[in-house]
Design an enzyme around this catalytic site. Structure first.
Site, short mmCIF file in Angstrom:
data_model
loop_
_atom_site.label_atom_id
_atom_site.label_comp_id
_atom_site.label_asym_id
_atom_site.label_seq_id
_atom_site.Cartn_x
_atom_site.Cartn_y
_atom_site.Cartn_z
N HIS A 112 0.85 -1.21 0.00
CA HIS A 112 0.00 0.00 0.00
C HIS A 112 0.88 1.26 0.00
O HIS A 112 0.84 2.06 0.95
CB HIS A 112 -0.87 -0.07 1.25
CG HIS A 112 -2.06 0.83 1.30
ND1 HIS A 112 -1.97 2.20 1.18
CD2 HIS A 112 -3.37 0.56 1.46
CE1 HIS A 112 -3.18 2.72 1.28
NE2 HIS A 112 -4.05 1.75 1.45
N GLU A 163 -0.76 1.24 -5.26
CA GLU A 163 -0.65 0.00 -4.51
C GLU A 163 -0.82 -1.24 -5.38
O GLU A 163 -1.95 -1.57 -5.76
CB GLU A 163 -1.75 -0.04 -3.44
CG GLU A 163 -1.94 1.26 -2.70
CD GLU A 163 -3.33 1.38 -2.06
OE1 GLU A 163 -3.97 0.35 -1.79
OE2 GLU A 163 -3.78 2.51 -1.84
O1 TA6 Z 1 -6.26 1.28 -0.56
C1 TA6 Z 1 -7.16 2.34 -0.54
C2 TA6 Z 1 -7.90 2.33 0.78
O2 TA6 Z 1 -8.58 1.12 0.93
C3 TA6 Z 1 -8.82 3.56 0.83
O3 TA6 Z 1 -10.17 3.24 0.69
C4 TA6 Z 1 -8.44 4.25 2.11
O4 TA6 Z 1 -9.35 4.23 3.09
C5 TA6 Z 1 -7.07 3.69 2.42
O5 TA6 Z 1 -6.98 2.43 1.86
C6 TA6 Z 1 -6.52 3.77 3.84
O6 TA6 Z 1 -7.05 2.81 4.68
P1 TA6 Z 1 -6.65 2.78 6.21
O7 TA6 Z 1 -7.33 1.60 6.81
O8 TA6 Z 1 -5.15 2.66 6.27
O9 TA6 Z 1 -7.11 4.11 6.80
#
Ligand code: TA6
Length: 285
Positions: free
Chosen positions: A158, A260
């Site tokens: 990510h 990601e």
């Molecule tokens: O990968 C994108 C995502 O799923 C978004 O929807 C966003 O919320 C982000 O990840 C961050 O997620 P987190 O749980 O780390 O706040």
């Protein structure tokens, strides 16, 4: 001959154990053992390329906001376990490390234990290998099924990329790729643009995405190449969602973009004894 400063050593970062890797040419990265998460990458002679929120909570429980979180075994809320899985909130351990003439390399490992089995009843081994040197950062994530029943998993790297000004960035290489837009609840769309420009909240899951994309960022570029990850997620929370994130300063959505490589849409099944590996390379220019 490696310069004397080349090293791989354990250190502490905001009270959490970490691995600091410095290649002979000065390229360096820092990996938190909590989460097995790369938090900093500085190419040789260059500047920081990863975003890490100044409001990150280093309490050893909350996911760290920035760097390259390892998402496993579920993506976002696509499963019954913790959001984005538990790998990002477990303590990993250091495996083999080495400095060669051109790079520094370090491996981190995570295995199932009672706590992971209470969330996800499977025996597994994760191995994260990080290689830093020159203008490259190479990451390999390996998943092994060490149990006697099959399991299906999702995974992602990510990556929070640090950008000078997100509105001036162009993400190239996704033309004609099909994506699901998490900010809208409609059917998948085809990207018809030469480049993705972030001018609002973006949360897209590109399915069967191209292996290579290029991020142009105010006169500098970052080439991103992945292998083994069929999907690519692109995320920027923009102003409104950023304000809702307690661990990110209100204006920081301007200085980050998550790109990601992922197995998100269709989890991958591993039979007992099987292994899977995915790779992600970043090249700074
Ligand atoms: O990968 C994108 C995502 O799923 C978004 O929807 C966003 O919320 C982000 O990840 C961050 O997620 P987190 O749980 O780390 O706040």
């Amino acid at each position: 001959m490696p310069l004397p400063s080349a090293s791989v050593q354990t250190t502490e970062f905001h009270g959490l154990p970490a691995l600091e890797m410095i290649a002979p040419d000065g390229a360096r990265c820092l990996i938190s053992l909590f989460g097995g998460q790369v938090l900093s990458w500085i190419p040789a002679g260059g500047a920081e390329r990863l975003y890490l929120s100044a409001d990150t909570r280093f309490d050893g429980q909350t996911p760290l906001r920035g760097g390259i979180p390892v998402i496993f075994p579920q993506f976002a809320e696509r499963g019954n376990g913790p959001r984005h899985g538990f790998a990002r909130t477990r303590m990993w351990r250091t495996g083999n490390t080495r400095v060669s003439a051109d790079f520094a390399i370090g491996t981190l490992e995570l295995r199932d234990d009672e706590a992971t089995r209470s969330m996800w009843p499977h025996a597994f081994e994760l191995e994260l290998t990080v290689v830093v040197g020159g203008n490259r950062l190479d990451i390999e994530l390996e998943v092994a099924n060490t149990g006697d029943t099959s399991f299906a998993f999702a995974a992602a790297l990510h990556s929070y990329l640090k950008v000078k000004e997100v509105e001036n960035c162009r993400l190239e290489g996704l033309r004609n790729a099909r994506y699901l837009d998490a900010t809208a609840s409609d059917a998948p769309r085809d990207d018809r643009m030469d480049a993705l420009i972030v001018e609002d909240e973006v949360d897209r899951l590109y399915r069967n995405a191209p292996d290579t994309v290029v991020l142009q960022d105010s006169g500098r570029a970052l080439g991103l190449q992945s292998e083994g990850f069929p999907d690519l997620v692109v995320w920027n929370p923009w102003e409104h969602k950023c304000r809702m994130l307690k661990d990110m300063p209100d204006r920081d959505f301007r200085h980050m973009l998550c790109i990601e490589p992922a197995i998100a849409e269709n989890p991958k099944t591993l039979a007992p004894g099987e292994r899977w590996a995915g790779r992600h390379t970043m090249v700074a220019a």
